[in-house]
Design a protein around this motif. Structure first.
Motif, short mmCIF file in Angstrom:
data_model
loop_
_atom_site.label_atom_id
_atom_site.label_comp_id
_atom_site.label_asym_id
_atom_site.label_seq_id
_atom_site.Cartn_x
_atom_site.Cartn_y
_atom_site.Cartn_z
N PRO A 19 18.12 -38.06 -26.42
CA PRO A 19 17.70 -37.35 -25.21
C PRO A 19 16.84 -38.29 -24.37
O PRO A 19 15.97 -38.97 -24.92
CB PRO A 19 16.87 -36.18 -25.75
N PRO A 20 17.06 -38.36 -23.06
CA PRO A 20 16.28 -39.29 -22.24
C PRO A 20 14.85 -38.84 -21.98
O PRO A 20 14.02 -39.64 -21.55
CB PRO A 20 17.08 -39.37 -20.94
N GLY A 21 14.56 -37.55 -22.23
CA GLY A 21 13.22 -37.06 -21.98
C GLY A 21 12.82 -37.24 -20.53
O GLY A 21 13.65 -37.20 -19.61
N SER A 22 11.55 -37.50 -20.31
CA SER A 22 11.02 -37.57 -18.94
C SER A 22 11.46 -38.81 -18.17
O SER A 22 11.18 -38.91 -16.96
CB SER A 22 9.49 -37.50 -18.98
N THR A 23 12.12 -39.76 -18.83
CA THR A 23 12.64 -40.90 -18.08
C THR A 23 13.71 -40.45 -17.09
O THR A 23 14.07 -41.21 -16.19
CB THR A 23 13.23 -41.97 -19.02
N LEU A 24 14.22 -39.23 -17.24
CA LEU A 24 15.22 -38.71 -16.31
C LEU A 24 14.59 -38.18 -15.03
O LEU A 24 15.28 -37.99 -14.02
CB LEU A 24 16.02 -37.59 -17.00
N LYS A 25 13.29 -37.93 -15.04
CA LYS A 25 12.63 -37.27 -13.91
C LYS A 25 12.74 -38.03 -12.58
O LYS A 25 12.92 -37.39 -11.53
CB LYS A 25 11.17 -36.99 -14.25
N PRO A 26 12.64 -39.36 -12.54
CA PRO A 26 12.83 -40.03 -11.24
C PRO A 26 14.20 -39.77 -10.63
O PRO A 26 14.32 -39.66 -9.39
CB PRO A 26 12.65 -41.51 -11.59
N PHE A 27 15.22 -39.64 -11.46
CA PHE A 27 16.57 -39.40 -10.96
C PHE A 27 16.71 -37.96 -10.47
O PHE A 27 17.37 -37.69 -9.46
CB PHE A 27 17.59 -39.71 -12.05
N ILE A 28 16.08 -37.02 -11.18
CA ILE A 28 16.08 -35.62 -10.73
C ILE A 28 15.29 -35.50 -9.43
O ILE A 28 15.69 -34.80 -8.50
CB ILE A 28 15.48 -34.71 -11.82
N GLY A 29 14.15 -36.21 -9.36
CA GLY A 29 13.35 -36.20 -8.14
C GLY A 29 14.12 -36.75 -6.96
O GLY A 29 14.07 -36.21 -5.85
N LEU A 30 14.88 -37.84 -7.20
CA LEU A 30 15.68 -38.43 -6.13
C LEU A 30 16.80 -37.48 -5.71
O LEU A 30 17.11 -37.37 -4.52
CB LEU A 30 16.27 -39.76 -6.61
N ALA A 31 17.38 -36.77 -6.66
CA ALA A 31 18.41 -35.77 -6.33
C ALA A 31 17.84 -34.69 -5.43
O ALA A 31 18.49 -34.26 -4.46
CB ALA A 31 18.98 -35.16 -7.61
N GLY A 32 16.61 -34.25 -5.74
CA GLY A 32 15.97 -33.24 -4.90
C GLY A 32 15.79 -33.70 -3.47
O GLY A 32 15.98 -32.93 -2.51
N LEU A 33 15.44 -34.99 -3.29
CA LEU A 33 15.28 -35.55 -1.95
C LEU A 33 16.63 -35.73 -1.25
O LEU A 33 16.77 -35.42 -0.05
CB LEU A 33 14.56 -36.90 -2.02
N GLU A 34 17.61 -36.22 -1.97
CA GLU A 34 18.92 -36.48 -1.38
C GLU A 34 19.61 -35.18 -0.95
O GLU A 34 20.28 -35.13 0.08
CB GLU A 34 19.82 -37.23 -2.37
N TYR A 35 19.46 -34.14 -1.76
CA TYR A 35 20.07 -32.85 -1.40
C TYR A 35 19.17 -32.00 -0.51
O TYR A 35 19.50 -30.85 -0.20
CB TYR A 35 20.40 -32.06 -2.68
N LYS A 36 18.02 -32.56 -0.12
CA LYS A 36 17.06 -31.89 0.77
C LYS A 36 16.57 -30.57 0.19
O LYS A 36 16.31 -29.60 0.90
CB LYS A 36 17.68 -31.67 2.16
N ILE A 37 16.46 -30.52 -1.12
CA ILE A 37 15.90 -29.35 -1.79
C ILE A 37 14.38 -29.35 -1.69
O ILE A 37 13.74 -28.32 -1.64
CB ILE A 37 16.33 -29.32 -3.28
N THR A 38 13.82 -30.56 -1.65
CA THR A 38 12.37 -30.72 -1.56
C THR A 38 12.05 -31.96 -0.74
O THR A 38 12.96 -32.67 -0.27
CB THR A 38 11.75 -30.84 -2.97
N ASN A 39 10.76 -32.22 -0.56
CA ASN A 39 10.32 -33.48 0.05
C ASN A 39 9.07 -33.95 -0.67
O ASN A 39 8.55 -33.26 -1.55
CB ASN A 39 10.07 -33.31 1.56
#
Length: 627
Positions: A323-343
């Motif tokens: 399991p990648p654990g929290s190392t996945l969080k930067p990619f999830i954060g970038l997805a949120g920005l790219e899909y304009k779900i958050t800023n």
């Protein structure tokens, strides 16, 4: 009494005699004709065939093994070489009683029974006039002992051979690999003519992936023999073509830094050169001594390796799935920005847990009292689970799966080695097909923090990190840099680079948050920033080995070592002009911040010090602190 004499019929007798004479004459003509025809056939029509057979009775054509190519690291240090050795070999056609000969040899040289059985099994693939090895790497004592008894063993002799040797042993065992005796499955697929005089073949790592390049091509020697089959003279020889040398992207000095930094932990370290995609470090630990396999490993040694709880034969870099654990969080954060779900400015209050609407189950944060008010930057810097629970729910599993797929999660990296696993990137469709179940919102939440079904290999994680560092330019790792064949360089084709379409500002915002992980006073990996004048962008992670129940509390001291969380860290540096990307997994290390991060820092600091011409040494271990 008067006797009467029968009257002879002279005409009839003459006729019978003449008939018999004609028959005999015709029969003689037929026999003579057959003999003449046979002589003509043997001396004219069948001349080539029978001349060849006669020649073969006098001349033996034997294969001459080629010299296997050398494997070097990027700085020209030898990782796999050929050393002279003595081997005890047998030519079956010169032996009347093989069982008796083997028994006497076994008694004279104290040969283990498994070596005798191995010889009997392997001799089936050779011709009766081939010289087949029984024992390799003979000691000087064994050579001297046999020399005294040699006259009592016709058909048995000692030959000087080149044998494979790996000077760095455990340090490069998985990546360089090893050669071993050809087995029955391999016999069915390899070209028999090329391997007639070759007894070993690449089994794993570079040795296996570049077998055709390293092997070379066998030569042939014509030996004149006497009536007893003993060699008299060499009539001719076609020299073997040696294998090509392979130069790797691997830096063995940097490999040692990573291996030593893992210390008592098993795990994996991968470092990629961001300018080329070449693999600088590929450590899988626990490891083993590959030299044991070259001449045939004993049952005792193999069973010890195979049954070890540390699994030294398992290549964690290519085949380990975690399991990648929290190392996945930067990619999830970038997805949120790219899909304009958050800023980057949107905030959320973290009380230490998260609940789905109308649900009582609490999804806990690693910090049980919570992080308070957080935005995307703070959430990555302090690794806030609650923020990413909420963001993952807003994204949904379909967007998460689609976005992570672009970074290579759930796919093989395409490295030029064999046996790589693809990891697992879950999706709604994957669960329907493989579990025959619907996807649940709670599974989306834990996917967003790198838990649940998600599995990554260390190499896959390093590739995704490198792609993020290159702002969307997909980095395909490779290990072979150059191939030199008889002084001529053979082109090694590397995959063309592709790009993920990302907004540069979004990438820079995420990279900025990863810099804060290391260089901010509240960053989870702040301790590795000591003593450097450049910035490292990183992300700590822990991956659960087992699930803690809702009403239980995780207490590391009360848990068996093999049930503790894995420690992870991804990083690249310098952050403003990345040269190297690193991924670390320390099995049961518990904390990415105090265990995995210093390992990556040791590699980065050493590499950038070498690049800048510095010779400073940096500590590989620092005090513990939670992710």
């Amino acid at each position: 009494m008067r006797r009467h004499q029968a009257i002879k019929d002279s005409f009839l007798e003459n006729r019978i005699f003449l008939s018999r004479t004609v028959v005999l004459f015709i029969l003689m003509l037929l026999l003579i004709s057959g003999l003449i025809a046979r002589l003509i056939y043997l001396q004219v029509a069948g001349h080539s065939r029978y001349h060849g057979m006669a020649t073969n009775n006098r001349i033996k054509v034997t294969s001459v093994p080629p010299t296997r190519g050398i494997i070097y690291d990027k700085n020209g240090l030898i990782l796999a070489e050929n050393l002279p050795s003595y081997s005890l070999e047998i030519i079956p056609e010169q032996i009347d009683d093989m069982d008796d000969t083997l028994l006497r040899l076994q008694l004279a040289l104290a040969i283990p029974e498994e070596k005798i059985e191995s010889f009997k099994k392997h001799r089936k693939r050779y011709k009766h006039f081939d010289s087949i090895p029984l024992l390799m790497q003979l000691s000087n004592t064994d050579v001297a002992r046999f020399a005294v008894l040699r006259h009592t063993f016709p058909g048995v002799d000692i030959h000087a051979r080149l044998i494979r040797h790996y000077p760095y042993a455990e340090l490069t065992a998985h990546v360089v690999g090893y050669v071993g005796r050809i087995n029955e499955q391999e016999i069915k697929v390899i070209p028999a003519a090329e391997y007639r005089s070759i007894h070993t073949i690449g089994k794993i790592g570079v040795e296996r992936a570049y077998e055709d390049v390293l092997r070379g091509h066998a030569g042939y020697s014509e030996i004149e023999t006497n009536a007893q089959g003993k060699p008299i003279n060499e009539l001719g020889k076609i020299e073997p073509i040696p294998g090509a040398d392979v130069y790797l992207t691997l830096d063995v000095a940097l490999q040692k830094v990573a291996y030593d930094a893992l210390a008592e932990y098993n795990g994996a370290v991968v470092a990629l050169d961001l300018e080329t995609g070449g693999v600088l470090v590929q450590v899988s630990k626990a490891s083993f001594n590959p030299n044991l396999f070259v001449s045939g490993i004993s049952h005792t040694d193999y069973n010890a390796l195979n049954s070890s709880k540390n699994k030294p034969l398992f290549d964690r870099v290519l085949r380990g799935q975690y399991p990648p654990g929290s190392t996945l969080k930067p990619f999830i954060g970038l997805a949120g920005l790219e899909y304009k779900i958050t800023n980057m400015h949107q905030t959320l209050f973290c009380p230490g847990y998260y609940q789905l609407p109308n649900k009582s189950h609490k999804y806990r944060d690693w910090k049980k009292w919570g992080h308070g008010k957080v935005n995307s930057d703070i959430a990555i810097t302090q690794s806030c689970d609650v923020y990413f629970y909420d963001l993952s729910l807003a994204l949904g599993i379909d967007k998460i799966s689609s976005f992570l797929h672009k970074f290579g999660f759930g796919q093989r990296t395409g490295i030029d080695l064999k046996g790589e696993k693809s990891g697992l990137l879950p999706s709604r469709e994957w669960k329907r097909v493989n579990r025959e179940q619907a996807w649940f919102q709670g599974e989306t939440l834990i996917t967003g923090i790198g838990q649940g079904f998600t599995q990554v290999t260390p190499l896959q994680l390093a590739r995704a990190t490198a792609t993020l560092a290159k702002q969307g330019q997909i980095v395909t790792p490779y290990i072979a840099e150059r191939i030199i064949d008889e002084g001529r360089e053979i082109e090694v084709k590397h995959p063309a680079q592709k790009n993920i379409q990302l907004k540069p500002k979004n990438v820079q915002d995420i990279i900025g948050a990863m810099v804060h992980v290391v260089h901010s006073p509240r960053g989870t990996a702040k301790r590795i920033a000591k003593g450097i004048d450049y910035q490292i962008a990183g992300k700590t992670g822990t991956a659960q080995v087992y699930t803690v129940k809702q009403d239980e509390e995780y207490n590391e001291q009360d848990i068996a070592f093999n049930m503790r969380d894995h420690a992870l860290f991804i990083a690249f540096a310098p952050a403003n002009n990345p040269k190297i990307a690193v991924a670390v997994i320390a099995e049961h290390g518990s904390h990415g911040s105090s265990v995995a991060a210093p390992i990556a820092a040791a590699v980065i600091k050493q590499y950038l010090a070498e690049k800048s011409g510095l010779l400073d040494e940096y500590p590989a271990k620092q005090s513990r602190k939670h992710e």
